[in-house]
Enzyme design. Structure first.
Site, mmCIF file in Angstrom:
data_model
loop_
_atom_site.group_PDB
_atom_site.id
_atom_site.type_symbol
_atom_site.label_atom_id
_atom_site.label_comp_id
_atom_site.label_asym_id
_atom_site.label_seq_id
_atom_site.Cartn_x
_atom_site.Cartn_y
_atom_site.Cartn_z
ATOM 1 N N LYS A 190 15.615 50.302 54.113
ATOM 2 C CA LYS A 190 15.116 48.744 54.678
ATOM 3 C C LYS A 190 16.131 47.710 53.668
ATOM 4 O O LYS A 190 15.467 47.355 52.949
ATOM 5 C CB LYS A 190 13.770 48.662 54.700
ATOM 6 C CG LYS A 190 13.375 47.645 55.591
ATOM 7 C CD LYS A 190 14.074 46.221 55.324
ATOM 8 C CE LYS A 190 13.384 45.264 54.679
ATOM 9 N NZ LYS A 190 13.985 44.019 54.602
ATOM 10 N N GLY A 243 13.621 44.592 43.904
ATOM 11 C CA GLY A 243 13.162 42.946 44.377
ATOM 12 C C GLY A 243 12.717 42.314 43.629
ATOM 13 O O GLY A 243 12.695 42.567 42.278
ATOM 14 N N SER A 244 11.748 41.206 43.988
ATOM 15 C CA SER A 244 11.215 40.487 43.209
ATOM 16 C C SER A 244 9.808 41.393 42.449
ATOM 17 O O SER A 244 9.393 42.028 43.166
ATOM 18 C CB SER A 244 10.585 39.069 43.760
ATOM 19 O OG SER A 244 9.893 39.536 44.771
ATOM 20 N N THR A 245 9.389 40.673 41.338
ATOM 21 C CA THR A 245 8.253 41.356 40.595
ATOM 22 C C THR A 245 6.875 41.149 41.527
ATOM 23 O O THR A 245 6.154 42.148 41.791
ATOM 24 C CB THR A 245 7.967 40.750 39.186
ATOM 25 O OG1 THR A 245 9.075 41.151 38.382
ATOM 26 C CG2 THR A 245 6.703 41.181 38.663
ATOM 27 N N VAL A 247 6.626 40.979 45.029
ATOM 28 C CA VAL A 247 6.700 42.077 46.048
ATOM 29 C C VAL A 247 6.661 43.508 45.465
ATOM 30 O O VAL A 247 5.910 44.384 46.165
ATOM 31 C CB VAL A 247 7.978 41.745 46.879
ATOM 32 C CG1 VAL A 247 8.081 42.969 48.018
ATOM 33 C CG2 VAL A 247 8.008 40.374 47.278
ATOM 34 N N GLY A 248 7.232 43.857 44.252
ATOM 35 C CA GLY A 248 7.192 44.989 43.480
ATOM 36 C C GLY A 248 5.528 45.508 43.445
ATOM 37 O O GLY A 248 5.189 46.392 43.602
ATOM 38 N N GLU A 265 12.498 48.470 40.581
ATOM 39 C CA GLU A 265 13.439 47.654 39.756
ATOM 40 C C GLU A 265 13.383 46.169 40.051
ATOM 41 O O GLU A 265 13.697 45.763 41.272
ATOM 42 C CB GLU A 265 14.805 48.014 40.080
ATOM 43 C CG GLU A 265 15.065 49.391 39.602
ATOM 44 C CD GLU A 265 16.232 49.559 38.805
ATOM 45 O OE1 GLU A 265 16.393 50.837 38.309
ATOM 46 O OE2 GLU A 265 16.722 48.621 38.127
ATOM 47 N N CYS A 299 19.759 40.096 38.844
ATOM 48 C CA CYS A 299 18.526 40.497 38.015
ATOM 49 C C CYS A 299 18.849 40.412 36.581
ATOM 50 O O CYS A 299 17.949 40.203 35.729
ATOM 51 C CB CYS A 299 18.182 41.973 38.687
ATOM 52 S SG CYS A 299 19.398 43.042 38.518
ATOM 53 N N GLU A 397 11.702 33.572 36.290
ATOM 54 C CA GLU A 397 12.947 34.102 36.826
ATOM 55 C C GLU A 397 13.403 32.928 37.899
ATOM 56 O O GLU A 397 12.684 32.838 38.947
ATOM 57 C CB GLU A 397 12.831 35.465 37.578
ATOM 58 C CG GLU A 397 14.275 35.775 37.903
ATOM 59 C CD GLU A 397 14.075 37.146 38.711
ATOM 60 O OE1 GLU A 397 13.239 37.399 39.603
ATOM 61 O OE2 GLU A 397 14.892 38.024 38.208
HETATM 62 P P1 NAP Z 1 12.290 40.105 47.362
HETATM 63 O O1 NAP Z 1 11.768 39.084 48.306
HETATM 64 O O2 NAP Z 1 11.191 41.098 46.676
HETATM 65 O O3 NAP Z 1 12.875 41.235 48.583
HETATM 66 C C1 NAP Z 1 13.639 42.496 48.194
HETATM 67 C C2 NAP Z 1 13.305 43.338 49.467
HETATM 68 O O4 NAP Z 1 12.027 43.557 49.703
HETATM 69 C C3 NAP Z 1 13.704 42.726 50.703
HETATM 70 O O5 NAP Z 1 14.469 43.768 51.520
HETATM 71 C C4 NAP Z 1 12.691 42.253 51.329
HETATM 72 O O6 NAP Z 1 12.812 41.901 52.717
HETATM 73 C C5 NAP Z 1 11.477 43.373 51.224
HETATM 74 N N1 NAP Z 1 10.329 43.114 51.021
HETATM 75 C C6 NAP Z 1 9.719 41.769 51.170
HETATM 76 N N2 NAP Z 1 8.506 41.715 51.428
HETATM 77 C C7 NAP Z 1 8.187 43.148 51.365
HETATM 78 C C8 NAP Z 1 6.906 44.019 51.107
HETATM 79 N N3 NAP Z 1 5.611 43.408 51.371
HETATM 80 N N4 NAP Z 1 7.018 45.266 51.226
HETATM 81 C C9 NAP Z 1 8.202 45.730 51.127
HETATM 82 N N5 NAP Z 1 9.263 45.310 51.185
HETATM 83 C C10 NAP Z 1 9.240 43.913 51.228
HETATM 84 O O7 NAP Z 1 13.450 39.759 46.564
HETATM 85 P P2 NAP Z 1 14.889 39.048 46.987
HETATM 86 O O8 NAP Z 1 14.385 37.464 47.053
HETATM 87 O O9 NAP Z 1 15.248 39.677 48.124
HETATM 88 O O10 NAP Z 1 15.862 39.362 45.616
HETATM 89 C C11 NAP Z 1 15.412 38.563 44.630
HETATM 90 C C12 NAP Z 1 14.737 39.619 43.535
HETATM 91 O O11 NAP Z 1 14.922 40.922 43.430
HETATM 92 C C13 NAP Z 1 14.718 38.796 42.010
HETATM 93 O O12 NAP Z 1 13.433 38.728 41.504
HETATM 94 C C14 NAP Z 1 15.515 40.014 41.365
HETATM 95 O O13 NAP Z 1 15.354 39.848 40.092
HETATM 96 C C15 NAP Z 1 15.171 41.008 42.089
HETATM 97 N N6 NAP Z 1 16.284 42.083 41.766
HETATM 98 C C16 NAP Z 1 16.134 43.107 41.078
HETATM 99 C C17 NAP Z 1 17.193 44.025 40.709
HETATM 100 C C18 NAP Z 1 16.876 45.147 39.603
HETATM 101 O O14 NAP Z 1 17.772 46.149 39.695
HETATM 102 N N7 NAP Z 1 15.859 45.243 38.837
HETATM 103 C C19 NAP Z 1 18.290 43.971 41.421
HETATM 104 C C20 NAP Z 1 18.370 42.949 42.185
HETATM 105 C C21 NAP Z 1 17.557 42.085 42.543
HETATM 106 P P3 NAP Z 1 13.342 40.811 53.424
HETATM 107 O O15 NAP Z 1 13.920 39.729 52.740
HETATM 108 O O16 NAP Z 1 14.251 41.083 54.646
HETATM 109 O O17 NAP Z 1 12.062 40.318 54.253
#
Ligand code: NAP
Ligand code: MG
Length: 501
Positions: A190, A243-245, A247-248, A265, A299, A397
């Site tokens: 996804k 993704g974000s903490t 949502v994680g 991650e 990230c 962040e």
């Molecule tokens: P995000 O809002 O957490 O979204 C990440 C992914 O999760 C997207 O595909 C999103 O889908 C999906 N998602 C949203 N809500 C969800 C839920 N309830 N259950 C399951 N999946 C869900 O993060 P982002 O805004 O895309 O990215 C920024 C964040 O990612 C930052 O905090 C960054 O630090 C982190 N990040 C971490 C790493 C690492 O390796 N540690 C790498 C890259 C990014 P949609 O957006 O399509 O709705």
């Protein structure tokens, strides 16, 4: 429409959105979903269209992955054959660098040269992971006495859900998917809705490379609907989320239903720790890169500068001098270093932090200007001095090109500041003192440390975070192990000692 490869070669915007349906059981899949148009954040023009899946669509994808796992069409192949397919994928990625990079730039807003670099590096990860398909193995124990032999067998975990973010769509997927495939798993991906197209193009390349149908499926749409359903799904054995903490945290809770294995991650607030004896020119260039690269939407972005008081003034001036030469603008113009912010919401969030920094009494050194004219989102790299360690600028962040500078006087203070956030993803240490470098790399809480460098490395070493930056590791041999389960086997040699004599 003109052929996509011609558009990519000319770096022209498409005249109508490039449509990419979902990919389930080896075929394009549209279902009954609506098309969602994505505008390029660097141009404000519609560039792609993808589908918004229903939970029913997701169920079809999971069922396809389940069948493909259970009948052994992939996990049953010798590692040699799995490696051959993954190597072919790498070659096809290399053959399609221009088109993939073009689509990545249109959707993400990152500079075209950077996209080419990421897609090419991703091919290298597929090659590395291919080799591991012939290396994965367990252990044997021949120390259990004459009548017992022990085996530890490493088996694929099963059906894996992979959820990816928008900041490095193709590269982050390539840090996970080939390792899951190497292990013998089947997968439902996804991608982030904003940036799904390169993931969907990759799915087609996988089939071309000979990957059996159903082994990789891609479902697009909203994370809150389809990502959440994937994390909850009772027929999925593992969820790998990037993704974000916040949502994680919800993914972790959702995974509890069937106790699925979880890899997370998440976010970071990564320090650049600069000691008084550091090479300040080297450090300044890296600090500028670490905050401006990918417009800070990274990230492992070095978003905090923790610097010895005696060199702070000089270092900040040098960072400012480097940033003054950074060109921000049209991501299809190869001479720009920094492209667009991914979308309006992210743009507003970053601007909110810049406003808060000024309100909290931090001193704006450079940048701070933002423009969203014509739905194109650009922010100049921004540096704040005198940032209070407890303020939002130093703790949260931002995921934008905003650097928070704080000073220290003693080694202990440096470590305390570096560790004084809820995250532990990455850290850079700048010093010429070998002992000081080793002392700090031991004490700094982070999954990844860079000494006199930043944001570098290949697939050989593992990546991941401690504290609220995540659980588990990707890449390296650890990255394959992540997608396996261990099975212990005791083999009795000769008769078992009798319970009732
Ligand atoms: P995000 O809002 O957490 O979204 C990440 C992914 O999760 C997207 O595909 C999103 O889908 C999906 N998602 C949203 N809500 C969800 C839920 N309830 N259950 C399951 N999946 C869900 O993060 P982002 O805004 O895309 O990215 C920024 C964040 O990612 C930052 O905090 C960054 O630090 C982190 N990040 C971490 C790493 C690492 O390796 N540690 C790498 C890259 C990014 P949609 O957006 O399509 O709705
Ligand atoms: Mg989001």
């Amino acid at each position: 429409m003109t052929d996509l490869s011609e558009l990519a070669a000319a770096l022209h915007l498409p005249t109508e959105p490039v449509r990419a349906p979902m990919f389930i059981d080896g075929k394009d899949f549209a279902g009954a979903s609506d098309w969602v148009t994505r505008k390029s954040p660097g141009h404000g023009m519609p560039v792609t269209a993808t589908l918004r899946a229903s939970k029913g669509d997701l169920d079809l994808a999971v069922a396809a992955a389940r069948r493909a796992f259970d009948d052994g069409r992939w996990s049953g192949l010798p590692g040699e054959q799995r490696a051959a397919v993954l190597l072919k994928v790498a070659q096809l990625i290399r053959d399609n660098v221009e088109t993939l990079a073009y689509l990545e730039t249109l959707e993400s807003g990152k500079p075209i040269g950077q996209s080419r670099g990421e897609v090419t590096a991703a091919a290298g990860i597929w090659e590395y992971a291919a080799g591991l398909a012939r290396v994965v193995h367990g252990d044997s124990h021949d120390t259990l006495g004459p009548d017992m032999f022990g085996l530890v067998v490493r088996q694929p975990v099963g059906v894996v859900g992979i959820v990816t973010p928008w900041n490095f769509p193709f590269f982050i997927l390539s840090e996970r998917l080939p390792f899951a495939l190497t292990a013998g798993c089947t997968v439902v991906v996804k991608p982030a809705e904003l940036t799904s197209t390169t993931t969907l193009r990759l799915a087609a390349l996988l089939t071309e490379a000979g990957l059996p149908d159903g082994v990789v499926n891609v479902v697009t749409g909203l994370g809150s609907v389809v990502g959440q359903a994937l994390a909850e799904h009772m027929d999925v054995d593992m969820i790998s989320f990037t993704g974000s903490t916040p949502v994680g945290r919800s993914v972790l809770a959702a995974a509890g239903g069937n106790m699925k294995k979880v890899g997370l991650e998440l976010g970071g607030k990564n320090p650049q720790i600069v000691f008084a004896d550091a090479d300040l020119d080297d450090a300044a260039d890296a600090i500028a890169f670490g905050i401006a690269f990918n417009a800070g939407q990274c990230c492992v972005s070095g978003s905090r500068l923790v610097v010895h008081r005696s060199v702070e003034q000089e270092l900040v001036e040098r960072v400012q001098a480097v940033l003054a030469k950074v060109r921000v603008g049209d991501p299809l113009d190869a001479s720009n270093h920094v492209g667009a912010i991914v979308e309006a919401r992210q743009f507003d969030k970053i601007r909110g932090f810049i406003d808060a920094g000024t309100r909290d009494g931090a001193q704006l050194v450079c940048g701070g200007t933002a423009s969203s004219e014509g739905e194109r989102f650009f922010i100049q790299p921004t540096v704040f001095r005198n940032v209070q360690p407890g303020s939002a600028l130093a703790q949260e962040e931002i995921f934008g090109p905003v650097l928070a500078v704080t000073t220290f006087d003693t080694f202990e203070q440096a470590i305390q500041l570096a560790n004084g956030v809820p995250y532990g993803l990455a850290a850079s240490i700048w010093t010429r003192d070998l002992q000081g470098a080793f002392k700090s790399l031991r004490d700094v809480q982070a999954g990844r440390i860079w000494v006199n460098c930043t944001i570098t490395g290949g697939p050989e070493l593992p990546i991941g975070g401690v504290k609220q930056s995540g659980i588990g590791r990707e890449t390296g041999r650890y990255g394959v192990e992540e997608y396996t389960e261990l099975k212990s086997v005791h083999v009795q040699l000769g008769n078992r000692p009798r319970w009732i004599a």
